[in-house]
Design an enzyme around this catalytic site. Sequence first.
Site, PDB file in Angstrom:
ATOM      1  N   GLU A   4      26.384 -37.771 -43.011  1.00  0.00           N
ATOM      2  CA  GLU A   4      25.624 -38.746 -42.213  1.00  0.00           C
ATOM      3  C   GLU A   4      26.487 -39.941 -41.823  1.00  0.00           C
ATOM      4  O   GLU A   4      26.298 -40.524 -40.757  1.00  0.00           O
ATOM      5  CB  GLU A   4      24.373 -39.206 -42.973  1.00  0.00           C
TER       6      GLU A   4
ATOM      7  N   HIS B  79      12.616 -35.930 -49.715  1.00  0.00           N
ATOM      8  CA  HIS B  79      12.208 -35.472 -48.385  1.00  0.00           C
ATOM      9  C   HIS B  79      10.890 -36.124 -47.980  1.00  0.00           C
ATOM     10  O   HIS B  79      10.118 -35.555 -47.222  1.00  0.00           O
ATOM     11  CB  HIS B  79      12.060 -33.942 -48.333  1.00  0.00           C
TER      12      HIS B  79
END
Lengths: 353, 437
Positions: free
Chosen positions: A76, A145
Site C-alpha cells: 500500500e 476487514h
Amino acid sequence: MGETMTKDAAAPEAGTERRLNMIEAINEALDVMMTRDPDTVVFGEDVGYFGGVFRCTAGLQEKHGKSRVFDTPINECGIIGVAVGMGAYGLRPIPEIQFADYIYPGLDQLISEAARLRYRSAGEYIAPMTVRSPFGGGIFGGQTHSQSPESLFTHVAGLKTVIPATPFDAKGLLISAIEDNDPVIFFEPKRIYNGPFSGYYDKPVEPWKRHKDSVVPEGYYKVPLGKARRVTEGEQMTVLAYGTMVHVAQAVCEAKGVEADILDLRTMVPLDIEAIEASVKRTGRCMIVHEATRTSGFGAELSALVQERCFYHLEAPIERVTGFDTPYPHSLEWAYFPGPVRLGEAIDRLLKD
Amino acid sequence: MAGPNDTSSTGDNRPALSLHVPEPNFRPGDKVDYSHLNIPEAGEQFRPDEACAALDTAPLAHDLIRVLGDDDKAHGPWDPKLDADTLREMLGHFAMVRAFDERMFRGQRQGKTSFYMKCTGEEATSISTAMALASDDMVFPSYRQQGVLIARGYPLIEMINQIYSNKGDKLKGRQLPIMYSSREHSFFSISGNLATQTPQAVGWAMASAIKGDSRVAATWVGEGSTAEGDFHSACTFATVYNAPVILNVVNNQWAISSFSGFAGGERTTFAARGLGYGLASLRVDGNDPLACYAAEKWAADRARANAGPTLIEFFTYRAEGHSTSDDPSGYRSAEEREEWPLGDPINRLKKHLIALGEWDEERQTALDVECVELVKKTTKEAEKNGILGHGLHHPFRTMFEDVFEELPWHLKEQAEQAIHERETKFPEGLPAKGVQG
C-alpha cells in the site's frame, strides 16, 4: 463492466428506470471517467484482470487496456507512493486499497506527501488522486476487514474524505472526487454494496433495486463534494450520519415513529456545516451516528461543532452513537455494531423532555 | 522477568543468544585505517551492454566502478570520453556548489536562516549524474542534491530566497531551508520525510511509460534511508513494471550519527540489494566524477531503451556534518575525512583536466574566486527580500492558501481568526522589522 450490467446499461427495459447496486454504480463512474479523461488510471491489488475482490473494477481492464487498469504488488505504501508520482507527471490516479484496514502502510505517503504536496510546493505539484477503499463492518470481516478509519483522514490538513450511502451518490460523488484536484479518500461502505442495511441483521437482506436511490442515470453526472443530503425531513430531531449508518438511522426512526431530519453528510471534509447548523437550530436535538470507534471519532468533531454553533438552540445534550472502543470482534460483530437498540435508546434520551 | 510475555526458556543446555548492535570502526579520537576497504584499480571493471539482463550486472554490485586513476587519467570501458568543455562545465558546477555551501552554512551561523545542509565531498553524485540525464528527465531528490539544481541552471537567488524563507521565496516560506521545488527544472518538491520520493519517482516513470513518453525519472536516497519501507516499495514497483527509473543510493557512510551498519551495510553492499529485486545494480566510486557520469548515463540509456530500472550505489563520504544542527566530532573520528581513500571529487576532476593539458591552477583559482564573488553578490541581492525572522515574509493570508485548491469554510474562519490575532498584537499596524508578525 460485468455482462449483466452492460446489458442493463445498454438496454433498459421500456418504462423502467435503470437501477444499479453500489458496486455497479462505482464501476460505472470509473468507466465514465476513464472514457472521458485519458489521464485517469486505475490500479490496486486484484483490480485488473480479475476486476477487484468486490468487482468494482470488473471489465475495466478489458475495455481501457492493461496500461490504464492494472494489478499491483501487495504494497500500500507503494500504491499511494506511485500515485503521488503519477500525479506529479500529470495523470489522475485512482488507486484502490483492497480494504480500508490495509491502508495504514500507505499513511505516510498520504499524510506527509499527497496531503501536503500542493502546500509545500506552493502549487507547483498537486496530488489529484482518489483513493477508493471499502470500509466498515457488518460482513463478518473480523478486526482486519471491518474498520472505519475515516477520522484518521479528516484530521489531516489537505485531504478530503468522502463516504457515499447510495448508488446514485456513489457514482456522482466518485466522479466529483476523481475530477477534484486535491487528494480524496473515498470510503465505500461495503455492508451496503449490494443493498441498504436497516441494522436488523437477522432480517432478510434488502436488494438495492427496491430503494429509490438505486436509480442511476447513465453517463456523466456529479454530486458535489461538501453538500449533505436530506434523507428524511422531520422536526423532532436532527440525525447526522454517513455511509451504512444513514440507512440504520432511517430504519430505527421509522420503527420508532420518530420524525427526524436525517442528514447524510456524504463528505466529512469539506463538511456541509450550513446544512447541519440550519437543521439543528430548527429541531433543537441532535444525534450523531457512526460505526467507527467512539474516542476521537468524527462524531467528536461533529458534536463540538454543533455545540459551538447551536448551543442556545439545543434542548437536550447531543447524543453520539458509535461503535465501541474495541477492535471489531468477529463473533460478536453485532454486539459491536451500533444497531437499533443503541440508536433507539439514544433517541429516547434525546426526546424524553 | 516473569509476566504474561515472558517466553524465556528454562533449564536447557542451549547456548545463550546475544544481540549484535553495529558499531563503527572509528569513534572520536580513534586512529583511522581504511585498509579494510577493497578499492580496485580504475578501469578494471567490465561494462555490460545497457540492455543486458539485470543479473548480468551482479559482479558490478560488489565491485566499484572507477574511471579516474591515481595518475589522474581516465581508464577502462566506463570512461565516458567527455570533451574538455564538458569537463570544465562540470568543474564549474562543482566550484559553484562548494562556494554556495560555504556561504549558506555561514549564513545559518550568522542567524540568517534556521538550517542548512552541505554536500561537501558528495558533489559528483549529484552534479555529474545530473549532467548524464536529459534536462527534462524528472528528478526526485533527497535533501543533499543542490548540485542537480546548480547543474540545471536554477537561479542561485531562488535557492537563497528559499533558504531565507523571505518574501522572494516562491515556496512562500512554508518549507524548511533547502527543500527546494522547481517544476520548470523537472525537480520534484523535496519532502523532508525520508525515502518517500523513491516510490514517487517510480510512479512518475510508470506514468511516462503509460503515456509513451521518452523521459525517464531518477531519484536519490541516502544509504541510511534505504532502510525505509518506501525504498522496498520503490524497488518492487520498479522491477514489477520495468519502470524507466534510476534509483541512486548515495552511500556517504553516515546518517546523522549512525553509520551505514544501521542500514545493513556490514553484511552486503547497498548495490547488491538491487539484485534481489532483479534490478540492474552498479556500485560506483562516488568521488570519481567520470565514473558517476558514466554509470548514470548507462542507467539513463537503459531506462530510455525500455530495458529497465537500475539501482546505483555511489560509495562516497559525507565530509561535513549531516546539517548545521549536528557536530560530527561528537560521534566519529576527525581523521576519517583526511584518510578517506577515494579523495575529493573536485580535486580529482581538476587534476584530470590539468593532466589533459586543459586546465591549470591559475584558472582554478580564478574560477573559485568568481564563484565566491557571484554567490556573495547574489546573497546580498537576496537579503533585500529579507532573511528568516526579520518580517519580510510572504503576505499573511498565504498561510491558508494551497492546503486545498479552494479555501473551505473552516479555513476561511481560521484565517479570519489569525488576522484578528495579528490586529490585536499590532493595533498600530505591523512594524517594519524584527518581528514574525
